[in-house]
Design a protein around this motif. Structure first.
Motif, PDB file in Angstrom:
ATOM      1  N   ARG A   1       0.803  -1.229   0.000  1.00  0.00           N
ATOM      2  CA  ARG A   1       0.000   0.000   0.000  1.00  0.00           C
ATOM      3  C   ARG A   1       0.832   1.275   0.000  1.00  0.00           C
ATOM      4  O   ARG A   1       0.506   2.238   0.688  1.00  0.00           O
ATOM      5  CB  ARG A   1      -0.954  -0.004   1.196  1.00  0.00           C
ATOM      6  CG  ARG A   1      -2.098  -0.993   1.080  1.00  0.00           C
ATOM      7  CD  ARG A   1      -3.052  -0.898   2.256  1.00  0.00           C
ATOM      8  NE  ARG A   1      -4.282  -1.649   2.008  1.00  0.00           N
ATOM      9  CZ  ARG A   1      -5.276  -1.745   2.880  1.00  0.00           C
ATOM     10  NH1 ARG A   1      -5.186  -1.131   4.048  1.00  0.00           N
ATOM     11  NH2 ARG A   1      -6.367  -2.432   2.575  1.00  0.00           N
ATOM     12  N   GLY A   2       1.936   1.290  -0.720  1.00  0.00           N
ATOM     13  CA  GLY A   2       2.730   2.493  -0.855  1.00  0.00           C
ATOM     14  C   GLY A   2       3.617   2.829   0.316  1.00  0.00           C
ATOM     15  O   GLY A   2       4.302   3.862   0.302  1.00  0.00           O
ATOM     16  N   LEU A   3       3.652   1.984   1.347  1.00  0.00           N
ATOM     17  CA  LEU A   3       4.541   2.243   2.475  1.00  0.00           C
ATOM     18  C   LEU A   3       5.984   2.223   1.991  1.00  0.00           C
ATOM     19  O   LEU A   3       6.377   1.364   1.207  1.00  0.00           O
ATOM     20  CB  LEU A   3       4.329   1.203   3.573  1.00  0.00           C
ATOM     21  CG  LEU A   3       2.977   1.256   4.286  1.00  0.00           C
ATOM     22  CD1 LEU A   3       2.836   0.075   5.246  1.00  0.00           C
ATOM     23  CD2 LEU A   3       2.819   2.570   5.047  1.00  0.00           C
ATOM     24  N   PRO A   4       6.819   3.141   2.447  1.00  0.00           N
ATOM     25  CA  PRO A   4       8.185   3.265   1.912  1.00  0.00           C
ATOM     26  C   PRO A   4       9.076   2.117   2.353  1.00  0.00           C
ATOM     27  O   PRO A   4       8.936   1.569   3.447  1.00  0.00           O
ATOM     28  CB  PRO A   4       8.671   4.590   2.500  1.00  0.00           C
ATOM     29  CG  PRO A   4       7.900   4.736   3.779  1.00  0.00           C
ATOM     30  CD  PRO A   4       6.549   4.147   3.492  1.00  0.00           C
ATOM     31  N   SER A   5      10.009   1.753   1.474  1.00  0.00           N
ATOM     32  CA  SER A   5      10.922   0.650   1.760  1.00  0.00           C
ATOM     33  C   SER A   5      12.125   0.738   0.848  1.00  0.00           C
ATOM     34  O   SER A   5      12.009   1.123  -0.315  1.00  0.00           O
ATOM     35  CB  SER A   5      10.212  -0.695   1.566  1.00  0.00           C
ATOM     36  OG  SER A   5      11.137  -1.766   1.597  1.00  0.00           O
ATOM     37  N   ASP A   6      13.304   0.371   1.373  1.00  0.00           N
ATOM     38  CA  ASP A   6      14.506   0.238   0.559  1.00  0.00           C
ATOM     39  C   ASP A   6      14.530  -1.073  -0.196  1.00  0.00           C
ATOM     40  O   ASP A   6      15.287  -1.250  -1.147  1.00  0.00           O
ATOM     41  CB  ASP A   6      15.758   0.301   1.447  1.00  0.00           C
ATOM     42  CG  ASP A   6      15.968   1.676   2.047  1.00  0.00           C
ATOM     43  OD1 ASP A   6      15.498   2.654   1.451  1.00  0.00           O
ATOM     44  OD2 ASP A   6      16.596   1.766   3.117  1.00  0.00           O
ATOM     45  N   GLY A   7      13.725  -2.026   0.231  1.00  0.00           N
ATOM     46  CA  GLY A   7      13.723  -3.363  -0.345  1.00  0.00           C
ATOM     47  C   GLY A   7      13.386  -4.367   0.733  1.00  0.00           C
ATOM     48  O   GLY A   7      12.981  -4.018   1.850  1.00  0.00           O
ATOM     49  N   ASP A   8      13.540  -5.657   0.427  1.00  0.00           N
ATOM     50  CA  ASP A   8      13.125  -6.731   1.319  1.00  0.00           C
ATOM     51  C   ASP A   8      11.624  -6.613   1.595  1.00  0.00           C
ATOM     52  O   ASP A   8      10.869  -6.281   0.704  1.00  0.00           O
ATOM     53  CB  ASP A   8      13.970  -6.746   2.591  1.00  0.00           C
ATOM     54  CG  ASP A   8      15.428  -7.057   2.302  1.00  0.00           C
ATOM     55  OD1 ASP A   8      15.690  -7.999   1.535  1.00  0.00           O
ATOM     56  OD2 ASP A   8      16.310  -6.347   2.819  1.00  0.00           O
ATOM     57  N   ALA A   9      11.180  -6.814   2.833  1.00  0.00           N
ATOM     58  CA  ALA A   9       9.737  -6.782   3.112  1.00  0.00           C
ATOM     59  C   ALA A   9       9.496  -6.290   4.537  1.00  0.00           C
ATOM     60  O   ALA A   9       9.030  -7.045   5.399  1.00  0.00           O
ATOM     61  CB  ALA A   9       9.131  -8.175   2.921  1.00  0.00           C
TER      62      ALA A   9
ATOM     63  N   ASN B   1      10.245  -8.585  10.494  1.00  0.00           N
ATOM     64  CA  ASN B   1       9.869  -8.961   9.136  1.00  0.00           C
ATOM     65  C   ASN B   1      11.075  -9.028   8.215  1.00  0.00           C
ATOM     66  O   ASN B   1      11.125  -9.830   7.286  1.00  0.00           O
ATOM     67  CB  ASN B   1       8.877  -7.945   8.562  1.00  0.00           C
ATOM     68  CG  ASN B   1       7.616  -7.862   9.372  1.00  0.00           C
ATOM     69  OD1 ASN B   1       7.281  -8.797  10.087  1.00  0.00           O
ATOM     70  ND2 ASN B   1       6.930  -6.751   9.286  1.00  0.00           N
ATOM     71  N   THR B   2      12.045  -8.146   8.462  1.00  0.00           N
ATOM     72  CA  THR B   2      13.178  -7.982   7.562  1.00  0.00           C
ATOM     73  C   THR B   2      14.444  -7.767   8.357  1.00  0.00           C
ATOM     74  O   THR B   2      14.452  -7.047   9.363  1.00  0.00           O
ATOM     75  CB  THR B   2      12.956  -6.776   6.622  1.00  0.00           C
ATOM     76  OG1 THR B   2      11.993  -7.120   5.638  1.00  0.00           O
ATOM     77  CG2 THR B   2      14.234  -6.361   5.922  1.00  0.00           C
ATOM     78  N   LEU B   3      15.510  -8.415   7.905  1.00  0.00           N
ATOM     79  CA  LEU B   3      16.870  -8.092   8.283  1.00  0.00           C
ATOM     80  C   LEU B   3      17.662  -8.003   6.988  1.00  0.00           C
ATOM     81  O   LEU B   3      17.197  -8.424   5.930  1.00  0.00           O
ATOM     82  CB  LEU B   3      17.466  -9.169   9.200  1.00  0.00           C
ATOM     83  CG  LEU B   3      16.806  -9.354  10.564  1.00  0.00           C
ATOM     84  CD1 LEU B   3      17.392 -10.564  11.280  1.00  0.00           C
ATOM     85  CD2 LEU B   3      16.973  -8.107  11.424  1.00  0.00           C
ATOM     86  N   SER B   4      18.852  -7.463   7.025  1.00  0.00           N
ATOM     87  CA  SER B   4      19.673  -7.452   5.826  1.00  0.00           C
ATOM     88  C   SER B   4      19.841  -8.878   5.317  1.00  0.00           C
ATOM     89  O   SER B   4      20.184  -9.780   6.087  1.00  0.00           O
ATOM     90  CB  SER B   4      21.039  -6.841   6.119  1.00  0.00           C
ATOM     91  OG  SER B   4      20.927  -5.463   6.390  1.00  0.00           O
ATOM     92  N   PHE B   5      19.540  -9.099   4.041  1.00  0.00           N
ATOM     93  CA  PHE B   5      19.639 -10.398   3.385  1.00  0.00           C
ATOM     94  C   PHE B   5      18.649 -11.418   3.963  1.00  0.00           C
ATOM     95  O   PHE B   5      18.881 -12.615   3.899  1.00  0.00           O
ATOM     96  CB  PHE B   5      21.060 -10.957   3.471  1.00  0.00           C
ATOM     97  CG  PHE B   5      22.101 -10.042   2.904  1.00  0.00           C
ATOM     98  CD1 PHE B   5      22.305  -9.969   1.535  1.00  0.00           C
ATOM     99  CD2 PHE B   5      22.872  -9.236   3.726  1.00  0.00           C
ATOM    100  CE1 PHE B   5      23.241  -9.110   1.004  1.00  0.00           C
ATOM    101  CE2 PHE B   5      23.816  -8.382   3.203  1.00  0.00           C
ATOM    102  CZ  PHE B   5      24.012  -8.308   1.839  1.00  0.00           C
ATOM    103  N   LEU B   6      17.534 -10.931   4.507  1.00  0.00           N
ATOM    104  CA  LEU B   6      16.487 -11.847   4.985  1.00  0.00           C
ATOM    105  C   LEU B   6      15.150 -11.135   4.979  1.00  0.00           C
ATOM    106  O   LEU B   6      15.008 -10.054   5.555  1.00  0.00           O
ATOM    107  CB  LEU B   6      16.784 -12.332   6.404  1.00  0.00           C
ATOM    108  CG  LEU B   6      15.690 -13.213   7.025  1.00  0.00           C
ATOM    109  CD1 LEU B   6      15.575 -14.536   6.299  1.00  0.00           C
ATOM    110  CD2 LEU B   6      15.947 -13.447   8.508  1.00  0.00           C
ATOM    111  N   GLU B   7      14.181 -11.722   4.288  1.00  0.00           N
ATOM    112  CA  GLU B   7      12.782 -11.297   4.416  1.00  0.00           C
ATOM    113  C   GLU B   7      11.939 -12.550   4.630  1.00  0.00           C
ATOM    114  O   GLU B   7      12.366 -13.661   4.332  1.00  0.00           O
ATOM    115  CB  GLU B   7      12.344 -10.485   3.193  1.00  0.00           C
ATOM    116  CG  GLU B   7      12.706 -11.074   1.841  1.00  0.00           C
ATOM    117  CD  GLU B   7      11.830 -12.231   1.442  1.00  0.00           C
ATOM    118  OE1 GLU B   7      10.641 -12.200   1.780  1.00  0.00           O
ATOM    119  OE2 GLU B   7      12.310 -13.153   0.786  1.00  0.00           O
ATOM    120  N   GLY B   8      10.732 -12.360   5.160  1.00  0.00           N
ATOM    121  CA  GLY B   8       9.976 -13.476   5.701  1.00  0.00           C
ATOM    122  C   GLY B   8       9.658 -14.596   4.741  1.00  0.00           C
ATOM    123  O   GLY B   8       9.591 -15.765   5.145  1.00  0.00           O
TER     124      GLY B   8
END
Length: 773
Positions: A109-117, A133-140
């Motif tokens: 829904r348009g929420l800002p993000s650099d990537g991942d989730a 939900n997210t760490l560097s090099f990890l998304e759920g």
């Protein structure tokens, strides 16, 4: 402005012809998902667990929030190539699943993000898989694989997410396992493909004793992948078991799932090389598969310690998740529910990552004005091939990220009905950790063709001198631990026969401990950071649901949620709490021939800090997103036509860098929709044949918040046929991206000015034969 395009595009006539075909043959993957029960199941026949207090469940038509639901028959037609790939079918979510079986970028829904989730939580049987939900090099989605042991999937956006379970303000994706029943049943099937996939799936379920049932199942699969790396780069196996026991006043589920599944990490690559097939290209190959990487330095002798890594392992998950669900009615209106879950394992990443732009090989040998050349003699590969006009060279790096994670959660709730009020109070707790070791960068010079060789005598510095990039080296060792405790209370008040008010409140406390050691390519043994923080926050939601008639309903809801900083935020000194406010309203209709659902939403937030791989200066900004989610299905006899669509305007409203204000939020389209007809032919006593497909249309996006990298709009078409015989035998042919669209899902976040990008996967066809018993 940088405009990323691939070397060939689908022509207009081809597009129109394929659109006409897909208008006749396409799957019910949109509104049937929201109906949750297959092609014709009405809302009121589907019970939704996600987004309800303690997971007590609510009928789909009665839900005062936007939720999609997929059953096993839906999944059979969607044929997602990964867990994240399934989310393309959910309104309000934009999923970049072009990275392979793991490592997606997912936006809500348009929420800002650099990537991942960062705003997508994944759960199994109502319990979150991990605390962040997210760490560097990890998304759920990395932590979960879809197979035939799944009964249904629920995808809730916004709404009560901020209050229940782990308090997710964005989207929660809940997978529900099959349960056994009174009769023995199951399935076994074999799948192959035009890219040499070999996969076997099976499950079985039935009774063990009176009121005791089992379900077991799993899969094993091997494949070189659509982007062939010259070896078997996708390997996986999974085993799941669930036991269900019914009592006179309750029920208990106990489950366990063991997974070892990984695949090549598909990354942005050079789109300017006309010799590259954008749908199948992989720079990784036998010549670059293994690499000795520095992993330490002896303090006494200064001798470099090396380790050999196999980059064919890519990204994936090797671990287990186990848990239990309990529900008991104690009489006098009291119901006790408890969901407990434990996860542990390794979510490692080994990738071959581009650094900067590719340059012509001749740029290294062409003399400058003074007769000097960057390298002497012709450019050759390690295998002896001489490069010339038309050949490109590029810097790539072997990236190693080892990540050991663990998570335990428990959600205990007690409900009671007081007249017209249904009140639930709950206590949620979780502990989780992540231990990391990185060595990223590690640049080498390569011949930029599919499975290209290393260069002989050419260094990344030489490529940088010709206009490319020299790459870098960076490493770290870190350990993070977190403890969450939360209490929540919710009330559902039936004010009148057709009017219900829902409200919920959550108070949450988090304690985080984090230590960090960094170095030039490997941890150097010195502590760079040791941090302990504690935060407390409140989230709440209130909604009104009104049934206009037995088939028409509407709701309005406001939610105020938050996201705590995770371990990598702390590493980057971004320790603030991110606040999100959402207002939404919905209209739902469930008739004999038409089912439809529409949700309008507006969300605002503050203090999001963005920086990607050093590519842009870090900046703090606020955003606003306004949009509408539409999905509907018309069913007349054996014919169905479904549409899922999202239209949104997500903009930066305030920023440290004033030039960003009024820009679109990066990487999210303003529109996307899927057209999905479906037609079933009945053979009488012989069985049925279903013709299906999907036409997907995606608007343009920007690869950065500065809106200087344009990602063009694209379309994608899938077709298939599924034949079921009354004997239980079935077979399926599924064609994905049949027009070989080169739609680009992202530019290069590490080198935004380079003509690199990551397209969707090229054309592929899968063949399945199986037996239901």
């Amino acid at each position: 402005m940088v405009k990323l395009v691939t070397t060939h595009r689908t022509g207009l006539s081809r597009f129109l012809t394929t659109t006409a075909v897909c208008a006749l043959l396409s799957p019910v993957t949109a509104m049937a998902q929201d109906s949750g029960g297959g092609d014709s199941a009405p809302y009121e026949d589907v019970v939704i667990v996600v987004g309800t207090a303690g997971g007590k469940g609510v009928n789909r038509f009665d839900a005062s929030f936007a939720v999609s639901s997929f059953d096993a028959s839906d999944l059979e037609k969607i044929q997602p190539k990964s867990t994240a790939d399934l989310l393309k079918s959910v309104p309000g979510i934009w999923a970049e699943s072009s990275g392979g079986v793991a490592g997606a970028n997912i936006y809500v829904r348009g929420l800002p993000s650099d990537g991942d989730a960062p705003f997508v939580s994944f759960a199994l049987n109502g319990s979150p898989l991990f605390g962040f939900n997210t760490l560097s090099f990890l998304e759920g989605s990395t932590l979960f694989r879809i197979d035939d042991t799944i009964q249904s999937v629920e995808a809730l956006r916004g709404g009560p997410n901020a209050v229940f379970a782990k308090g997710e303000p964005g989207a929660t994706i809940n997978f529900r396992l099959r349960e056994g029943g009174d009769s023995f049943q199951g399935r076994a099937k074999y799948t192959t493909s035009d890219y040499n996939l070999h996969r076997f799936d099976a499950y079985a379920s039935g009774p063990l004793a009176d009121d005791l049932y089992y379900m077991i199942g799993g899969y094993i699969q091997r494949s070189p992948g659509i982007r062939d790396a010259e070896f078997v780069s996708e390997k996986g196996q999974q085993f799941t078991v669930q036991l269900t026991k019914f009592f006179d006043d309750g029920k208990v589920n106990v489950y366990s799932r063991i997974t070892d599944d990984h695949g090549q990490w598909y990354l942005p690559f050079n789109l300017a090389n006309a010799g590259i097939d954008a749908g199948t290209f992989s720079q990784l190959g036998n010549a670059t598969r293994q690499r000795r990487i520095q992993i330490g330095l002896d303090d006494d002798t200064g001798v470099v310690d090396l380790g050999v890594f196999d980059f064919g392992d890519g990204r994936g998950w090797n671990g287990q998740v186990s848990g239990a669900n309990l529900e008991f009615d104690f009489g006098d209106g009291f119901t006790l529910r408890n969901n407990v879950n434990y996860l542990s394992g390794d979510a490692n990443t080994l990738g071959f990552v581009s650094a900067g732009a590719a340059v012509p090989a001749t740029a290294l040998t062409t003399p400058d004005g003074e007769g000097n050349r960057i390298v002497d003699g012709p450019v050759r590969t390690a295998g002896g091939q001489t490069l010339g006009a038309g050949d490109f060279v590029q810097t790539y790096g072997h990236w190693v990220v080892l990540k050991d994670i663990e998570h335990f959660s428990n959600d205990l709730s007690l409900s009671r009905t007081f007249g017209d009020h249904d009140v639930t109070a709950g206590y949620y707790t979780s502990t989780f950790s992540a231990d990391d070791w990185w060595s990223i960068g590690n640049p080498v010079a390569v011949h930029n063709i599919a499975n290209g060789d290393l260069l002989d005598g050419v260094t990344p510095a030489d490529i940088a001198a010709a206009g490319g990039d020299a790459g870098f080296r960076f490493g770290l060792a870190s350990a993070g631990d977190a403890q969450v405790n939360a209490v929540y209370i919710a009330d559902s008040w039936q004010v009148a026969d057709r009017l219900r008010l829902d409200a919920g409140f959550r108070y949450e406390n988090i304690e985080i401990d984090y230590t960090l050691d960094t170095g030039p390519g490997f941890p150097d043994g010195t502590r760079d950071k040791a941090v302990s923080i504690e935060e407390n926050e409140i989230s709440w939601t209130v909604a009104a649901d009104f049934e206009v008639s037995d088939v028409l309903g509407t709701f309005v809801r406001f939610s105020d949620g938050f996201a705590f900083p995770h371990f990598d935020n702390i590493r980057e000194d971004k320790t603030g709490v991110f606040d999100i406010q959402q207002l939404e309203g919905g209209l739902k209709y469930s008739g004999e021939y038409l089912s439809a659902f529409a949700t309008v939403f507006r969300n605002t937030n503050d203090s999001f800090s963005s920086v990607v791989g050093g590519a842009e200066p870090a900046t703090t900004f606020e955003t606003e997103a306004i949009g509408i989610e539409l999905d509907g299905v018309v069913t007349v006899g054996a014919f169905s036509t479904a549409v899922t669509a999202t239209f949104q305007n997500a903009e930066i409203t305030a920023a440290d860098d004033g030039a960003l204000v009024d820009n679109r939020v990066q990487r999210q389209p303003e529109w996307q929709f899927r057209v999905s007809p479906d037609y079933t032919i009945d053979f009488g006593d012989g069985g049925t044949a279903t013709l299906y497909g999907t036409a997907t249309f995606v608007g343009d996006r920007y690869g950065n918040n500065a809106n200087t990298v344009d990602l063009p709009s694209y379309e994608k078409f899938d077709l298939g046929v599924l034949v079921n015989f009354d004997s239980g035998l079935f077979f399926q042919v599924h064609g994905d991206n049949l027009t070989d669209s080169d739609g680009i899902t992202e530019g290069d976040p590490r080198s935004p000015t380079a003509p690199n990008g990551r397209p969707i996967l090229g054309t592929s066809v899968k063949f399945t034969v199986g037996y239901d018993f």
